[in-house]
Design an enzyme around this catalytic site. Sequence first.
Site, PDB file in Angstrom:
ATOM      1  N   THR A  64       0.835  -1.207   0.000  1.00 20.67           N
ATOM      2  CA  THR A  64       0.000   0.000   0.000  1.00 20.67           C
ATOM      3  C   THR A  64       0.865   1.250   0.000  1.00 20.67           C
ATOM      4  OG1 THR A  64      -1.754  -1.165   1.185  1.00 20.67           O
ATOM      5  CG2 THR A  64      -1.836   1.230   1.200  1.00 20.67           C
ATOM      6  N   ASP A 112      -6.317  -3.440  -3.841  1.00 20.70           N
ATOM      7  CA  ASP A 112      -5.733  -4.371  -2.872  1.00 20.70           C
ATOM      8  C   ASP A 112      -6.435  -5.727  -2.960  1.00 20.70           C
ATOM      9  OD1 ASP A 112      -4.051  -5.217  -0.909  1.00 20.70           O
ATOM     10  OD2 ASP A 112      -5.078  -4.188   0.735  1.00 20.70           O
ATOM     11  N   THR A 127      -1.459 -11.038  -1.936  1.00 19.82           N
ATOM     12  CA  THR A 127      -0.656 -11.902  -1.082  1.00 19.82           C
ATOM     13  C   THR A 127      -0.544 -13.293  -1.670  1.00 19.82           C
ATOM     14  OG1 THR A 127      -2.638 -12.414   0.202  1.00 19.82           O
ATOM     15  CG2 THR A 127      -1.234 -10.638   1.018  1.00 19.82           C
ATOM     16  N   ARG A 156       5.419  -3.672   9.518  1.00 22.00           N
ATOM     17  CA  ARG A 156       4.206  -3.346  10.277  1.00 22.00           C
ATOM     18  C   ARG A 156       4.300  -3.887  11.699  1.00 22.00           C
ATOM     19  NH1 ARG A 156      -0.609  -5.249   7.309  1.00 22.00           N
ATOM     20  NH2 ARG A 156      -0.699  -3.148   6.424  1.00 22.00           N
TER      21      ARG A 156
END
Length: 356
Positions: free
Chosen positions: A76, A120, A169, A228
């Site tokens: 992102t 996404d 993914t 993250r």
Amino acid sequence: MNWDETAPDTDPRLVDSSADGEDQAVEAALRPKDLEEFVGQEKVREQLDLVLRAARARGATADHVLLSGAPGLGKTTLSMIIAAEMNAPIRITSGPAIQHAGDLAAILSSLQEGEVLFLDEIHRMSRPAEEMLYMAMEDFRVDVIVGKGPGATAIPLELPPFTLVGATTRAGLLPPPLRDRFGFTGHMEFYEPSELERVIHRSARLLDVEIGVDGAAEIAGRSRGTPRIANRLLRRVRDYSQVKTEGGIIDKEIASAALKVYEVDPRGLDRLDRAVLGALLKLFGGGPVGLSTLAVAVGEERETVEEVAEPFLVREGLLARTPRGRVATPAAWAHLGLVPPQQGATKGGQPGLFGA
């Protein structure tokens, strides 16, 4: 700085690589604004820089971009950087939100020239919308069907040139016709601890947190190669430091003590990971054992063990998937401080059926 399928586990995990509301809010403030600021992913960053610079020199819209990799690695973030580098607006949506071709047609028809559309989880888009996307990406045109049955009419709708940035993914789930329409494909790798240390130092500056080199290294080593998670652990260590040490400089001892409270061990394993390993070693002598049996032993759903805990344990070389079931590796025994049983002996130390 970088990070980005929601895990089936219902309990929040500190080492979960998916983003919750708090993560999304913090990430918005911590995201780098250009490729120069972006940490890690050297190959992808270099290749993408060439693509964007060439497009700017031609005065053209950038090629469509496909980014693949695990959650939390920066897909992102890179999409927003692409828009910023091209000085173009960005529109963000996701594959699960586009269930009908009409949903996609409405988004595409409202795009401005040169706009970046970030899609996404593109592998979860519906098949009718996917087929519409083929023509939109290649010819910048879609056919809108009006009416039903024999009286249905296809009305061609011209689209302004735009750049699609798809993130997934599971790149293997994308059909070849869709994958082949992307001009650039980049695969995001897990980060090295040294790269995560740079991420942590940058985030600490933005969060106004004082952290030492050894403190950043301690957090980076437990972050499972994911920015993250590194940022999330940093925030929890910051909380601990503010309460327990009145906000002093975060060093190795403080970071280690904080993450012990949150049950994240030096290798990045949490309660669920250690429960799976512990059951496999203590109850089943290291395996092989079936997935369903292992899930029952730890009191979790089969999908939770398979999709949440196993990928990291396999990547760390602590667990192996075999045709006969799950098997612990020597590293798993060493990590939990246990001694593997002698070959041919059962869990209780008695001789096996064919062993002495």
